[in-house]
Scaffold this motif. Sequence first.
Motif, PDB file in Angstrom:
ATOM      1  N   UNK A  23       0.829  -1.204   0.000  1.00 23.75           N
ATOM      2  CA  UNK A  23       0.000   0.000   0.000  1.00 23.75           C
ATOM      3  C   UNK A  23       0.865   1.256   0.000  1.00 23.75           C
ATOM      4  N   UNK A  24       0.681   2.086  -1.032  1.00 28.47           N
ATOM      5  CA  UNK A  24       1.370   3.372  -1.172  1.00 28.47           C
ATOM      6  C   UNK A  24       2.890   3.239  -1.274  1.00 28.47           C
ATOM      7  N   UNK A  25       3.372   2.077  -1.675  1.00 30.13           N
ATOM      8  CA  UNK A  25       4.812   1.858  -1.810  1.00 30.13           C
ATOM      9  C   UNK A  25       5.277   2.191  -3.228  1.00 30.13           C
ATOM     10  N   UNK A  26       6.553   2.544  -3.339  1.00 29.64           N
ATOM     11  CA  UNK A  26       7.196   2.664  -4.648  1.00 29.64           C
ATOM     12  C   UNK A  26       7.902   1.343  -4.930  1.00 29.64           C
ATOM     13  N   UNK A  27       7.735   0.833  -6.154  1.00 24.16           N
ATOM     14  CA  UNK A  27       8.157  -0.539  -6.462  1.00 24.16           C
ATOM     15  C   UNK A  27       8.944  -0.579  -7.769  1.00 24.16           C
ATOM     16  N   UNK A  28       9.971  -1.414  -7.792  1.00 30.94           N
ATOM     17  CA  UNK A  28      10.690  -1.740  -9.026  1.00 30.94           C
ATOM     18  C   UNK A  28      10.509  -3.220  -9.306  1.00 30.94           C
ATOM     19  N   UNK A  29      10.025  -3.544 -10.511  1.00 33.50           N
ATOM     20  CA  UNK A  29       9.962  -4.921 -11.000  1.00 33.50           C
ATOM     21  C   UNK A  29      11.063  -5.066 -12.037  1.00 33.50           C
ATOM     22  N   UNK A  30      12.177  -5.673 -11.622  1.00 37.16           N
ATOM     23  CA  UNK A  30      13.361  -5.763 -12.477  1.00 37.16           C
ATOM     24  C   UNK A  30      13.370  -7.102 -13.203  1.00 37.16           C
ATOM     25  N   UNK A  31      13.435  -7.053 -14.533  1.00 36.62           N
ATOM     26  CA  UNK A  31      13.288  -8.258 -15.330  1.00 36.62           C
ATOM     27  C   UNK A  31      11.822  -8.635 -15.400  1.00 36.62           C
ATOM     28  N   UNK A  32      10.997  -7.677 -15.821  1.00 37.65           N
ATOM     29  CA  UNK A  32       9.545  -7.776 -15.631  1.00 37.65           C
ATOM     30  C   UNK A  32       8.861  -8.800 -16.515  1.00 37.65           C
ATOM     31  N   UNK A  33       9.489  -9.227 -17.635  1.00 34.04           N
ATOM     32  CA  UNK A  33       8.877 -10.257 -18.471  1.00 34.04           C
ATOM     33  C   UNK A  33       7.540  -9.816 -19.031  1.00 34.04           C
ATOM     34  N   UNK A  80       5.199  -8.477 -17.151  1.00 35.76           N
ATOM     35  CA  UNK A  80       4.671  -7.403 -16.320  1.00 35.76           C
ATOM     36  C   UNK A  80       3.715  -7.878 -15.238  1.00 35.76           C
ATOM     37  N   UNK A  81       3.580  -9.196 -15.072  1.00 35.43           N
ATOM     38  CA  UNK A  81       2.570  -9.713 -14.147  1.00 35.43           C
ATOM     39  C   UNK A  81       2.839  -9.286 -12.706  1.00 35.43           C
ATOM     40  N   UNK A  82       4.097  -9.219 -12.276  1.00 32.54           N
ATOM     41  CA  UNK A  82       4.392  -8.836 -10.902  1.00 32.54           C
ATOM     42  C   UNK A  82       4.161  -7.343 -10.678  1.00 32.54           C
ATOM     43  N   UNK A  83       4.470  -6.537 -11.670  1.00 30.26           N
ATOM     44  CA  UNK A  83       4.179  -5.106 -11.580  1.00 30.26           C
ATOM     45  C   UNK A  83       2.678  -4.875 -11.505  1.00 30.26           C
ATOM     46  N   UNK A  84       1.926  -5.616 -12.306  1.00 31.33           N
ATOM     47  CA  UNK A  84       0.464  -5.483 -12.308  1.00 31.33           C
ATOM     48  C   UNK A  84      -0.114  -5.860 -10.951  1.00 31.33           C
ATOM     49  N   UNK A  85       0.351  -6.970 -10.388  1.00 26.79           N
ATOM     50  CA  UNK A  85      -0.131  -7.373  -9.066  1.00 26.79           C
ATOM     51  C   UNK A  85       0.266  -6.353  -8.001  1.00 26.79           C
ATOM     52  N   UNK A  86       1.445  -5.762  -8.138  1.00 22.09           N
ATOM     53  CA  UNK A  86       1.871  -4.729  -7.186  1.00 22.09           C
ATOM     54  C   UNK A  86       0.897  -3.564  -7.176  1.00 22.09           C
ATOM     55  N   UNK A  87       0.441  -3.148  -8.363  1.00 21.35           N
ATOM     56  CA  UNK A  87      -0.547  -2.071  -8.416  1.00 21.35           C
ATOM     57  C   UNK A  87      -1.870  -2.522  -7.807  1.00 21.35           C
ATOM     58  N   UNK A  88      -2.289  -3.743  -8.105  1.00 18.09           N
ATOM     59  CA  UNK A  88      -3.537  -4.244  -7.529  1.00 18.09           C
ATOM     60  C   UNK A  88      -3.469  -4.304  -6.009  1.00 18.09           C
ATOM     61  N   UNK A  89      -2.247  -4.470  -5.470  1.00 20.41           N
ATOM     62  CA  UNK A  89      -2.045  -4.508  -4.025  1.00 20.41           C
ATOM     63  C   UNK A  89      -1.868  -3.124  -3.412  1.00 20.41           C
ATOM     64  N   UNK A  90      -1.947  -2.073  -4.232  1.00 17.19           N
ATOM     65  CA  UNK A  90      -1.964  -0.726  -3.696  1.00 17.19           C
ATOM     66  C   UNK A  90      -0.715   0.103  -3.880  1.00 17.19           C
ATOM     67  N   UNK A  91       0.290  -0.408  -4.604  1.00 12.06           N
ATOM     68  CA  UNK A  91       1.503   0.378  -4.829  1.00 12.06           C
ATOM     69  C   UNK A  91       1.153   1.663  -5.578  1.00 12.06           C
ATOM     70  N   UNK A  92       1.802   2.767  -5.195  1.00 18.13           N
ATOM     71  CA  UNK A  92       1.456   4.056  -5.796  1.00 18.13           C
ATOM     72  C   UNK A  92       2.273   4.370  -7.043  1.00 18.13           C
ATOM     73  N   UNK A  94      -0.416   3.203 -12.758  1.00 16.18           N
ATOM     74  CA  UNK A  94       0.749   3.642 -11.980  1.00 16.18           C
ATOM     75  C   UNK A  94       2.035   2.906 -12.361  1.00 16.18           C
ATOM     76  N   UNK A  95       2.030   2.252 -13.527  1.00 10.44           N
ATOM     77  CA  UNK A  95       3.191   1.473 -13.962  1.00 10.44           C
ATOM     78  C   UNK A  95       3.861   2.155 -15.148  1.00 10.44           C
ATOM     79  N   UNK A  96       5.172   2.351 -15.042  1.00 10.29           N
ATOM     80  CA  UNK A  96       5.993   2.847 -16.144  1.00 10.29           C
ATOM     81  C   UNK A  96       6.881   1.707 -16.621  1.00 10.29           C
ATOM     82  N   UNK A  97       6.770   1.333 -17.890  1.00  6.81           N
ATOM     83  CA  UNK A  97       7.570   0.246 -18.445  1.00  6.81           C
ATOM     84  C   UNK A  97       8.797   0.839 -19.142  1.00  6.81           C
ATOM     85  N   UNK A  98       9.965   0.296 -18.828  1.00  5.70           N
ATOM     86  CA  UNK A  98      11.237   0.829 -19.313  1.00  5.70           C
ATOM     87  C   UNK A  98      12.033  -0.292 -19.968  1.00  5.70           C
ATOM     88  N   UNK A  99      12.620   0.000 -21.116  1.00  4.24           N
ATOM     89  CA  UNK A  99      13.478  -0.982 -21.778  1.00  4.24           C
ATOM     90  C   UNK A  99      14.923  -0.730 -21.378  1.00  4.24           C
TER      91      UNK A  99
END
Length: 277
Positions: A143-153, A155-167, A193-198
């Motif tokens: 909740x309200x955390x800033x998150x990095x999903x490194x090696x996102x593939x 994007x499923x983990x980033x998506x779940x992070x947003x569903x769990x409340x990451x800002x 709230x997800x920014x995808x970076x190459x």
Amino acid sequence: MSNTIYIGYYFKVQPLQPGVEILIAELGYAGFESFVETETGVTAYVQKEEWSASILDDIQILNSDEFEITYTFEDIVQTNWNAEWEKNFNPIIVDELVSVRAPFHEKPNTKYDIIIEPKMSFGTGHHETTHMMIQHILKNNFKDKTVLDMGCGTGVLAILSELKGAKSIDAIDYDNWCYLNSIENVERNNCEHITVIEGDASAIKNKYDIIIVNINRNILMQDMAIYTMHLNKGGVLFLSGFYAEDIPMIQKECEKHVLKFEEKLQRNNWVSLKFLN
């Protein structure tokens, strides 16, 4: 110019277990990066640029008298990958809370429902490492955390992070296909709230409360200093993509950067570790 990106190997294994588990572990060390278990064995994928005619020479289980293993392989071209994964990709449910499915699958009754079209990206949730990372996210406060999903593939983990409340979530992958696929899946799940970076670890510019890294052991060891440099004090680092026998090496590297071991998850011989900064 060929549009072949991956090579797919189709293994038939008898007996299935522990044959498939051992085979996947050995293939992972050889450079294969994505696996789909089947009724008769496992399908494994390796990037064509990582492939050589001798790639299976060190796979010891292929020469074991305890198992009967046959295989075929073929080029997987980008244009036919949709048909390939539709044939193999079944929906999964993690801890009765998270479903990961394709658009054509029926919507299950879970708290979190993630829709992806994985194409050739790693991270459908079927692999043990992604499954454990999903479990970590479920168990911890985002909740309200800033998150990095490194090696996102995908994007499923980033998506779940947003569903769990990451800002705010940055999702980074060096593979162009994964980068494009993550963008598609982020949009498909209406994430805001997800920014995808190459890029690789050099693309990390911000600091985070939580860093999720699901990459192979060698990259983890190489880039650990970068991850810790971008982790806020009191932050959490989740690591996966390696085996139980790699834990001492990984833990020693983390402790060198003043990270404190907190928790281990294990599925078959794959492990996922939680460290605190």
